[in-house]
Design a protein around this motif. Structure first.
Motif, short mmCIF file in Angstrom:
data_model
loop_
_atom_site.label_atom_id
_atom_site.label_comp_id
_atom_site.label_asym_id
_atom_site.label_seq_id
_atom_site.Cartn_x
_atom_site.Cartn_y
_atom_site.Cartn_z
N ILE A 118 -88.38 -25.35 4.95
CA ILE A 118 -87.29 -24.38 4.90
C ILE A 118 -86.81 -24.08 6.31
O ILE A 118 -87.61 -23.69 7.17
CB ILE A 118 -87.75 -23.08 4.21
CG1 ILE A 118 -88.25 -23.35 2.79
CG2 ILE A 118 -86.62 -22.05 4.21
CD1 ILE A 118 -87.18 -23.80 1.83
N PRO A 119 -85.52 -24.26 6.59
CA PRO A 119 -85.03 -23.93 7.94
C PRO A 119 -85.08 -22.44 8.18
O PRO A 119 -85.00 -21.63 7.25
CB PRO A 119 -83.58 -24.45 7.91
CG PRO A 119 -83.20 -24.45 6.47
CD PRO A 119 -84.45 -24.76 5.71
N ALA A 120 -85.25 -22.07 9.45
CA ALA A 120 -85.26 -20.65 9.80
C ALA A 120 -83.89 -20.04 9.50
O ALA A 120 -82.85 -20.63 9.81
CB ALA A 120 -85.59 -20.48 11.28
N ILE A 121 -83.90 -18.87 8.85
CA ILE A 121 -82.65 -18.21 8.51
C ILE A 121 -82.10 -17.52 9.75
O ILE A 121 -82.78 -16.67 10.35
CB ILE A 121 -82.86 -17.19 7.38
CG1 ILE A 121 -83.43 -17.90 6.15
CG2 ILE A 121 -81.56 -16.49 7.03
CD1 ILE A 121 -83.81 -16.97 5.02
N PRO A 122 -80.89 -17.86 10.20
CA PRO A 122 -80.36 -17.31 11.45
C PRO A 122 -80.04 -15.82 11.33
O PRO A 122 -79.88 -15.29 10.22
CB PRO A 122 -79.09 -18.13 11.69
CG PRO A 122 -78.70 -18.65 10.35
CD PRO A 122 -79.98 -18.84 9.59
N PRO A 123 -79.97 -15.13 12.46
CA PRO A 123 -79.75 -13.68 12.45
C PRO A 123 -78.51 -13.25 11.69
O PRO A 123 -78.54 -12.25 10.97
CB PRO A 123 -79.64 -13.32 13.94
CG PRO A 123 -80.41 -14.39 14.64
CD PRO A 123 -80.20 -15.64 13.83
N ALA A 149 -78.48 -10.62 8.61
CA ALA A 149 -77.67 -9.40 8.61
C ALA A 149 -76.72 -9.38 7.42
O ALA A 149 -76.50 -8.34 6.78
CB ALA A 149 -76.90 -9.28 9.92
N GLY A 150 -76.14 -10.54 7.11
CA GLY A 150 -75.25 -10.63 5.96
C GLY A 150 -75.99 -10.35 4.66
O GLY A 150 -75.45 -9.67 3.77
N ALA A 151 -77.21 -10.85 4.55
CA ALA A 151 -78.00 -10.59 3.35
C ALA A 151 -78.34 -9.10 3.23
O ALA A 151 -78.31 -8.53 2.14
CB ALA A 151 -79.29 -11.42 3.38
N ALA A 152 -78.64 -8.46 4.36
CA ALA A 152 -78.91 -7.02 4.34
C ALA A 152 -77.70 -6.25 3.83
O ALA A 152 -77.84 -5.30 3.04
CB ALA A 152 -79.30 -6.54 5.74
#
Length: 323
Positions: A275-280, A284-287
């Motif tokens: 799984i690639p690291a989820i970028p900042p 933030a968009g998911a939050a």
């Protein structure tokens, strides 16, 4: 609240809630649980996010959103089915009655949707027409509404394992539930889902599907546990956009962790590849999606904590009496 407002809050994630002073620790995919000697269970919902039966990282304020969303739904459905709630000593914490958990997840679906290996749409697009003991016609389309909600149960996988589809017949044949228990959880789940769809519709949302977990109390009564109608356990769509997007063959705009699922699955096979690291910016968009889901579902305003607050220290202070 938009993603840019949350970008500077990425440091306020609660990734772990480890308290060596507390007994009976069990670390789940997103929760740290503790079993107290008096029969109470402490459920601390962290900000960890899990999908495809794998950990994906952490989303700030996700645990607070899930706990408070579940609280809203527990309070609005307790007339249908008793639940395990005893107290909420912290925005991320639920203290519950410890139950004898039933070994089946009860998933209720109102639409042909999903992205995971257990979703109806995944099985249907693979050519299956007999799914979870239900027969489906040819020619159905992604996200099409089903004639009526159906139950598509799965096993409850151990940590790191995969849930497996079940049928009602398999549940009874394998002795996972008694006929009375299966009838009881089925009736409760469909009634809870109906309440959820009605209240969601009043907020301009479609509750497309969800999962429930049930346990037995000391007297053998069926009790709702875990969480209910959160954006981790449920799929929500914007009702006003459904018809247009469905007619155009577009994906529905969702209020759930599909935001992260789609990002991951567009970059790898999430069941086989690293799984690639989820970028900042995605975190933030998911939050922002989680917070908007909470505000839309409950009608309440999500208030950000002080920017200097350290989540684990707040937790320790609020749980001081138990520690």
């Amino acid at each position: 609240m938009n993603a840019s407002e949350l970008f500077d809050r990425l440091h306020q994630v609660l990734e772990e809630a480890s308290f060596p002073e507390l007994p009976g620790h069990y670390r789940g995919k997103v929760r740290d649980n503790y079993d107290l000697p008096d029969g109470r269970r402490i459920l601390i919902t962290t900000d960890r996010i899990s999908a495809f039966d794998r950990p994906l990282g952490a989303i700030p304020f996700k645990g607070r959103v899930l706990t408070q969303t579940a609280r809203y739904w527990f309070e609005h459905t307790q007339d249908i089915c008793p639940n395990h709630v005893l107290a909420y000593p912290d925005p991320n914490v639920l203290i519950a009655r410890r139950l004898d958990m039933l070994p089946v997840e009860i998933v209720v679906r109102g639409y042909l949707a999903g992205t995971t290996s257990t979703s109806l749409l995944t099985h249907y697009q693979a050519g299956e027409r007999e799914i979870y003991g239900h027969r489906f016609a040819d020619g159905l389309r992604a996200n099409q509404r089903l004639p009526e909600p159906i139950i598509t149960p799965t096993t409850k996988a151990e940590h790191g394992g995969h849930d497996e589809p079940l049928t009602a017949a398999a549940i009874l044949d394998r002795g996972l539930l008694t006929p009375a228990q299966w009838r009881g959880v089925s009736e409760a789940a469909l009634a809870l889902f109906a309440r959820g769809q009605t209240l969601a519709a009043a907020r301009g949302l479609i509750l497309a599907d969800t999962k429930y977990e049930f346990g037995l109390d000391g007297e053998g009564r069926i009790v709702l546990a875990d969480e209910i109608h959160t954006s981790d356990s449920s799929r929500y769509w914007r009702a006003a956009l459904y018809d247009e997007r469905f007619a155009a063959g577009q994906s529905q705009e969702s209020f759930d962790k599909d935001y992260v699922r789609r990002w991951v699955s567009s970059r790898c096979d999430p069941y086989r590849d690293p799984i690639p690291a989820i970028p900042p910016e995605v975190r933030a968009g998911a939050a922002a999606v989680y917070i908007e889901a909470y505000e839309t579902i409950t009608g309440a305003t999500f208030v950000l904590p002080d920017a200097t607050e350290i989540p684990i220290e707040r937790l320790r202070a609020n749980l001081a009496a138990l520690l």
